[in-house]
Write an enzyme that holds these catalytic residues in place. Structure first.
Site, PDB file in Angstrom:
ATOM      1  N   ASP A 167     -14.250-128.258  41.066  1.00 45.88           N
ATOM      2  CA  ASP A 167     -15.346-128.955  40.406  1.00 45.88           C
ATOM      3  C   ASP A 167     -16.386-127.943  39.929  1.00 45.88           C
ATOM      4  O   ASP A 167     -16.387-126.780  40.328  1.00 45.88           O
ATOM      5  CB  ASP A 167     -15.973-130.006  41.328  1.00 45.88           C
ATOM      6  CG  ASP A 167     -16.500-129.407  42.626  1.00 45.88           C
ATOM      7  OD1 ASP A 167     -16.566-128.168  42.727  1.00 45.88           O
ATOM      8  OD2 ASP A 167     -16.845-130.179  43.534  1.00 45.88           O
TER       9      ASP A 167
ATOM     10  N   SER B 145     -19.115-121.925  42.824  1.00 47.04           N
ATOM     11  CA  SER B 145     -17.948-121.098  42.506  1.00 47.04           C
ATOM     12  C   SER B 145     -17.800-120.855  41.010  1.00 47.04           C
ATOM     13  O   SER B 145     -17.369-119.782  40.593  1.00 47.04           O
ATOM     14  CB  SER B 145     -16.672-121.739  43.068  1.00 47.04           C
ATOM     15  OG  SER B 145     -16.450-123.005  42.480  1.00 47.04           O
TER      16      SER B 145
ATOM     17  N   ASP C  62     -20.100-132.103  39.830  1.00 47.35           N
ATOM     18  CA  ASP C  62     -21.165-132.598  40.702  1.00 47.35           C
ATOM     19  C   ASP C  62     -22.493-132.316  40.018  1.00 47.35           C
ATOM     20  O   ASP C  62     -22.836-131.153  39.771  1.00 47.35           O
ATOM     21  CB  ASP C  62     -21.127-131.905  42.067  1.00 47.35           C
ATOM     22  CG  ASP C  62     -19.991-132.408  42.937  1.00 47.35           C
ATOM     23  OD1 ASP C  62     -19.293-133.350  42.519  1.00 47.35           O
ATOM     24  OD2 ASP C  62     -19.798-131.848  44.034  1.00 47.35           O
TER      25      ASP C  62
ATOM     26  N   ASP D 209     -20.316-127.266  39.894  1.00 49.13           N
ATOM     27  CA  ASP D 209     -21.644-127.634  40.392  1.00 49.13           C
ATOM     28  C   ASP D 209     -22.645-127.400  39.265  1.00 49.13           C
ATOM     29  O   ASP D 209     -22.779-126.273  38.765  1.00 49.13           O
ATOM     30  CB  ASP D 209     -22.003-126.786  41.609  1.00 49.13           C
ATOM     31  CG  ASP D 209     -21.088-127.066  42.786  1.00 49.13           C
ATOM     32  OD1 ASP D 209     -20.898-128.247  43.113  1.00 49.13           O
ATOM     33  OD2 ASP D 209     -20.554-126.103  43.369  1.00 49.13           O
TER      34      ASP D 209
ATOM     35  N   LYS E 169     -11.982-116.760  49.993  1.00 50.02           N
ATOM     36  CA  LYS E 169     -12.005-118.218  49.808  1.00 50.02           C
ATOM     37  C   LYS E 169     -10.617-118.818  50.008  1.00 50.02           C
ATOM     38  O   LYS E 169     -10.465-119.840  50.695  1.00 50.02           O
ATOM     39  CB  LYS E 169     -12.521-118.564  48.398  1.00 50.02           C
ATOM     40  CG  LYS E 169     -14.032-118.536  48.249  1.00 50.02           C
ATOM     41  CD  LYS E 169     -14.440-118.625  46.798  1.00 50.02           C
ATOM     42  CE  LYS E 169     -14.002-119.910  46.156  1.00 50.02           C
ATOM     43  NZ  LYS E 169     -14.800-121.085  46.573  1.00 50.02           N
TER      44      LYS E 169
ATOM     45  N   TYR F 174     -12.823-123.869  55.841  1.00 43.46           N
ATOM     46  CA  TYR F 174     -13.705-123.881  54.669  1.00 43.46           C
ATOM     47  C   TYR F 174     -14.305-125.278  54.544  1.00 43.46           C
ATOM     48  O   TYR F 174     -13.761-126.142  53.865  1.00 43.46           O
ATOM     49  CB  TYR F 174     -12.887-123.517  53.421  1.00 43.46           C
ATOM     50  CG  TYR F 174     -13.702-123.215  52.175  1.00 43.46           C
ATOM     51  CD1 TYR F 174     -14.366-124.213  51.484  1.00 43.46           C
ATOM     52  CD2 TYR F 174     -13.769-121.931  51.661  1.00 43.46           C
ATOM     53  CE1 TYR F 174     -15.102-123.946  50.349  1.00 43.46           C
ATOM     54  CE2 TYR F 174     -14.479-121.639  50.515  1.00 43.46           C
ATOM     55  CZ  TYR F 174     -15.148-122.649  49.855  1.00 43.46           C
ATOM     56  OH  TYR F 174     -15.859-122.371  48.729  1.00 43.46           O
TER      57      TYR F 174
END
Length: 623
Positions: A101, A90, A155, A103, A216, A225
């Site tokens: 978060d 995202s 993450d 990624d 989303k 989701y």
């Protein structure tokens, strides 16, 4: 443009018409509503994310240098070894919100191992200023370190390329970079490669981002989701929106959203969703190709990633979750049509789910330990297997649908004595335990802290057959027993320190923590009014509990072996579910979901504007 054509995607657009004035108006109101809903982060948070990512990038270079020196490389060679980070998901797509978060992929040269990442780099993270969490999960399908730096959750994945150094201008687009890599590195690289390919394949990135923000938020509010629980994850939702953008290259966000719901509801699953033509790549490994690999047809809602090696992003979808999502597509299409007509607002689309009001019966799966670090790994392991329980429940007679909730509920309980430990491990947290604080148990003999995560599955029961009398028996012993066996097969499972319990619970007994403040009706108001002679009651409302509730214990109470205490006396070890588990079921809710997805030709739903033909987008030749 794709395949040498003048359009993006695997088919020609359905329409190249510009959006009309009404669609422009609703697009303005859509963006205003998204801002009211808090989907955009503040400028300060955006700057903080950039600062944190800069610190991570520097730390990765330092990590590679440290490992390089330990491998005997010279100072100059260690400095030149490099190391680089790539964001994906995202954040890379530009649709992240407050608290989301990041990624992040850490790319390292060939002499840096995965063990180094989870030993050296994880320790370096813990010693870094501003880091409040750092927990590695090296055995995950995609190995990851979860961390939080200056309040920003990240993450971290790692990919080890077959290169002696990682230049600062490295691009991951070249398929040849995947040569000689192990599967975990390929999977780690895939997130970044797929995200970049998606952005390349949409005709208007700005429109794509606005529409995706809407979808989303809708999927999150409707509790559909979650890839791990059998719904769609962020990548799959993004690819669906990207496909609609390809079909309507000149439409703006409001029009894309409108068409999204109509087309997705009428999509001829298991017809795959493809953003580009998929072919075998240079490595000659298996990719998604229905002619070469017909077994892939087993996927219920195939959405295929556009970057090599392509894979199905929706392999977790079950019969139940597909039915749930199809119903939500239908509801969404009806609401958006009303928005376009001016008889509804965008806020109606983002109404919260009614999961904890919908069913009379639920299963709750409780994972517990005595350590916060261990709980993260144990609860994650249990959650990853919930889908297996759902699929087994689907085969139980009378179970029309097994509906998993998309997240678990974490609790920390401060217990005094083994009895309270057992109660918490079973999900029975009394008001006394719930109100107790850490300081209340300090210095007290037999005091323990129990960390628990509870997952819920709603059960929709088939209508009683005509002429049937008395309560029915719903036997769920097999799926629940097999599920507990499955989670205990985890190689790191420790009977003395990990608890797993499956329990049946009625809707009236759901704990308050699953509801928002003021959402739950008073207990007395939950009873249905008596129906006199001549009054009509179809008993079909999913929101109204049945009046004739029968006193019954949890799904396993009658036959479960007694609870055991951990041998080391530090954490609970509740027993699982065994024996002939039965639940008495009164007349159920009817009409919650259809047992089969309807043939699109029989569906009565809103039509696309401008006389467009939905079949063009969903036909066998148009993916």
């Amino acid at each position: 443009m794709e395949n040498g054509n003048s359009y993006l995607g695997v088919t020609q657009p359905v329409s190249i018409a510009e959006s009309n004035e009404r669609e422009k108006e609703v697009t303005v109101t859509l963006i205003e509503e998204l801002r009211r809903q808090g989907t955009f982060e503040t400028e300060d948070e955006a700057k903080m994310r950039e600062i944190v990512l800069g610190r991570v990038a520097a730390l990765v270079k330092k990590f590679v240098r440290t490992v390089s020196l330990s491998r005997g490389l010279s100072e100059a060679a260690a400095e030149a070894a490099g190391g680089k980070i790539f964001t994906f998901g995202s954040y890379r797509l530009g649709v992240h919100g407050p608290g989301s978060d990041i990624d992040t992929l850490c790319v390292v040269p060939k002499h840096v191992s995965r063990e180094d990442f989870f030993d050296v780099f994880e320790n370096m993270l813990r010693e870094t200023d501003g880091v409040t969490e750092a927990s590695g999960v090296p055995d995950a399908y995609v190995p990851v370190i979860k961390t939080k730096i200056s309040g920003i959750p990240i993450d971290l994945l790692m990919a080890r390329l077959a290169l002696s150094s990682i230049p600062d201008d490295l691009s991951l687009q070249d398929d040849d970079l995947l040569r000689n890599l192990d599967e975990r590195c390929v999977r780690s690289l895939n997130g970044s490669r797929v995200t970049d390919e998606m952005l390349r394949l949409v005709p208007n990135v700005g429109v794509f981002r606005e529409a995706l923000r809407c979808i989303k938020l809708w999927a999150q509010r409707r509790a559909i989701y979650s890839n791990v629980n059998g719904f769609l994850g962020g990548v799959a939702w993004a690819m669906l929106v990207a496909r609609i953008c390809q079909l309507y290259p000149n439409a703006i966000a409001g029009a894309i959203v409108s068409r999204f719901f109509i087309i997705m509801y009428q999509w001829k699953w298991p017809q795959p969703v493809l953003l580009k033509q998929i072919e075998d790549g240079p490595l000659h490994v298996r990719v998604w190709n229905p002619k070469l690999y017909p077994a892939d047809r087993a996927h219920r809602m195939p959405i295929i990633t556009p970057a090599y090696p392509s894979m199905c992003a929706t392999h977790n979808v079950t019969q139940s979750t597909q039915m749930i999502m199809t119903e939500e597509f239908k509801k969404g299409s009806e609401i958006v049509e009303k928005v376009i007509m001016g008889t509804a607002n965008w806020s109606d689309l983002f109404a919260k789910h009614n999961f904890f009001h919908k069913y009379r019966y639920y299963l709750r799966v409780i994972a517990s330990t005595g350590s916060p670090e261990l709980q993260i790994k144990w609860a994650g392991t249990v959650e990853s297997r919930i889908r297996q329980l759902v699929m087994k429940l689907e085969y139980v007679d009378s179970v029309q649908l097994a509906h998993p909730f998309i997240k678990g509920f974490d609790q920390v309980s401060y217990c005094i004595g083994e009895e309270e430990v057992h109660q918490v491990a079973e999900g029975d947290i009394s008001e006394t335990i719930a109100k107790r604080k850490k300081e209340d148990i300090e210095g007290k003999e037999g005091s323990k802290v129990v960390y628990s995560t509870t997952f819920y599955i709603g059960l929709a029961i088939e209508p009683k057959q005509p002429g049937a009398t008395g309560p029915r028996k719903l036997d769920i012993s097999y799926p629940t027993t097999e599920f507990t066996k499955l989670v205990r097969m985890w190689e790191k499972y420790d009977e003395s320190g990990m608890g797993i319990v499956v329990r049946h619970i009625k809707s009236a007994s759901l704990p308050d923590y699953v509801f928002d403040e003021g959402e739950r009706q008073p207990r007395s108001a939950q009873k249905r009014p008596k129906t006199g002679k001549g009054s009509k009651s179809t008993n079909t409302s999913p929101d109204v509990p049945n009046k004739k509730r029968r006193a019954s214990n949890t799904a396993a109470d009658a036959t479960s072996p007694p609870l055991k205490t951990a041998r080391n006396g530090t954490s609970p070890m509740p027993s699982g579910v065994t024996g002939n588990t039965t639940v008495e079921v009164p007349p159920p809710n009817a009409g919650l979901y259809t047992s089969n997805v309807k043939d699109p030709s029989q569906i009565k739903s809103p039509h696309l504007p401008f006389g467009e033909n939905v079949a063009v987008a969903t036909s066998a030749g148009a993916s």
